[in-house]
Scaffold this active site. Sequence first.
Site, PDB file in Angstrom:
ATOM      1  N   ILE A  23       0.840  -1.185   0.000  1.00 13.65           N
ATOM      2  CA  ILE A  23       0.000   0.000   0.000  1.00 13.65           C
ATOM      3  C   ILE A  23       0.881   1.244   0.000  1.00 13.65           C
ATOM      4  O   ILE A  23       1.990   1.237   0.555  1.00 13.65           O
ATOM      5  CB  ILE A  23      -0.951  -0.016   1.225  1.00 13.65           C
ATOM      6  CG1 ILE A  23      -2.009   1.095   1.127  1.00 13.65           C
ATOM      7  CG2 ILE A  23      -0.174   0.090   2.545  1.00 13.65           C
ATOM      8  CD1 ILE A  23      -3.143   0.942   2.116  1.00 13.65           C
ATOM      9  N   CYS A  24       0.411   2.291  -0.670  1.00 13.95           N
ATOM     10  CA  CYS A  24       1.103   3.581  -0.652  1.00 13.95           C
ATOM     11  C   CYS A  24       0.049   4.656  -0.441  1.00 13.95           C
ATOM     12  O   CYS A  24      -0.968   4.421   0.213  1.00 13.95           O
ATOM     13  CB  CYS A  24       1.907   3.786  -1.932  1.00 13.95           C
ATOM     14  SG  CYS A  24       0.915   3.863  -3.442  1.00 13.95           S
ATOM     15  N   ALA A  25       0.256   5.839  -0.993  1.00  7.56           N
ATOM     16  CA  ALA A  25      -0.718   6.913  -0.804  1.00  7.56           C
ATOM     17  C   ALA A  25      -1.909   6.771  -1.738  1.00  7.56           C
ATOM     18  O   ALA A  25      -3.050   7.021  -1.354  1.00  7.56           O
ATOM     19  CB  ALA A  25      -0.053   8.271  -1.001  1.00  7.56           C
TER      20      ALA A  25
END
Length: 465
Positions: free
Chosen positions: A423-425
């Site tokens: 997951i990232c932004a």
Amino acid sequence: MFTQQFFVEGLGCASYVVGCEAMGVAAVIDPDREIQKYLDVAESRGLTITHIIETHLHADHVSGNTDLAGHTGADIYIHEASAAEYEHEPLKHDDIIELCNIRLRVMHTPGHTPESITLLISDTTRAEEPWLALTGDTLFVGDIGRPDLVGVEAARGLASNMHESLFEKILPLNDSLLIYPGHGAGSLCGKSIGAMRSTTLGYERKYNLALSPREREEFVEFATSELPEQPGSHKRIKMMNRKGPRPIGTVKSQPLTIRDAIPHFQRGAGLLDTRSKDAYLQAHIPGSVHLEADNQLSNRIGFVFPPDAPLILLLSNPSEYEQVVYSLARVGYDNVVGYLSESLAIWEAMGLPITAGDIQDVEPVELHRILQNCTDRDCPRVVDVREPWEYRQGHVPGAVLIPLGQLSSRISELDPERPVAVICASGNRSQSAAALLGQKGFKTVYNVSGGTGAWQYSGLELEYQ
């Protein structure tokens, strides 16, 4: 005076042609490796390219200066502090370059790098006063150049130099001065560069947070905090630009049959699958890395392949070959062997393996449900690939932080037999992380759609620590 800006989406790189049409001469500033566009516009305007000027040694993209010089015979100019090893004319503060009635004055503005310059450009048929400034990576729209790309240990010293460059050299100039920066939105050379591709000094003076009045030490703290991850392969790119990039010339199509490609794979060539995500998820070759042929390819390739790796491409359409080769060449990936000219159906008919399902998109709500109902080794390990300052602002409960730039070196911390959710932004960096994990043989990889933003928008809680 004739000026034209060229912009590379994704990398956010801007380059310029500045010319005097009365005498038919022009300079190209900060050229990228796709040089035909400069040659085309010069021909269309009746200009001869006589000068090639670099505002600094770039870390995020390989310059096209030596290639363009070879085509035009123009001299290359760069500040004397660059230690450039290729043939060039060294520049100093207050040097003047004349293009008939166009005057380019060199202002040494170190901060992003020691050799950074700003070019103050006047049309002397109208006024001696500068009309526009090509600020390179010193002043951006809504931002300034980051000071850490030549090394973290030098960052504070360069930030101190940046304070002087901005507050003692650039800001005393007229508010009406047009500002044309070396990068725009998408670039990693600043913290949060604005989407507009030009501005005025007066507007930036009023609304650019980095230009708020600060004492030098306070400015240094501001300039060196909460920086995004460094561009992939930036050290090698910097080295290539210092030595003088190898001209790549005209890109020619290089189709390979499967039988032609297999010996390259046996010698260690990587397979880069640039088809759509849906096509890749439906079926792909085991061990291939998936990065779509979009404007983020240049930014992502450095996280999944070493820069000297020979690469074979699997394309949606052979017409994409030139675009993909330039996207890779811009960041120093010059070793493209060719592309597979035969389909996956032929690959499979030859008895070669095909796989699917090892990388999956997952919505935040679905991942939350999986995490609530799994047990022991069936539970996905959630890996947050953002930067530490982003992670501190809120993350999925229990997520481990491994910034994307560190994932390759820290991959042994993860179990390939256990599901991993990255997951990232927003889902962009995590796609690159998922591609790397898939290439390394992880059996089940989830890419969280929409990232932590979508997680929070779905009403799911974040953890802060």
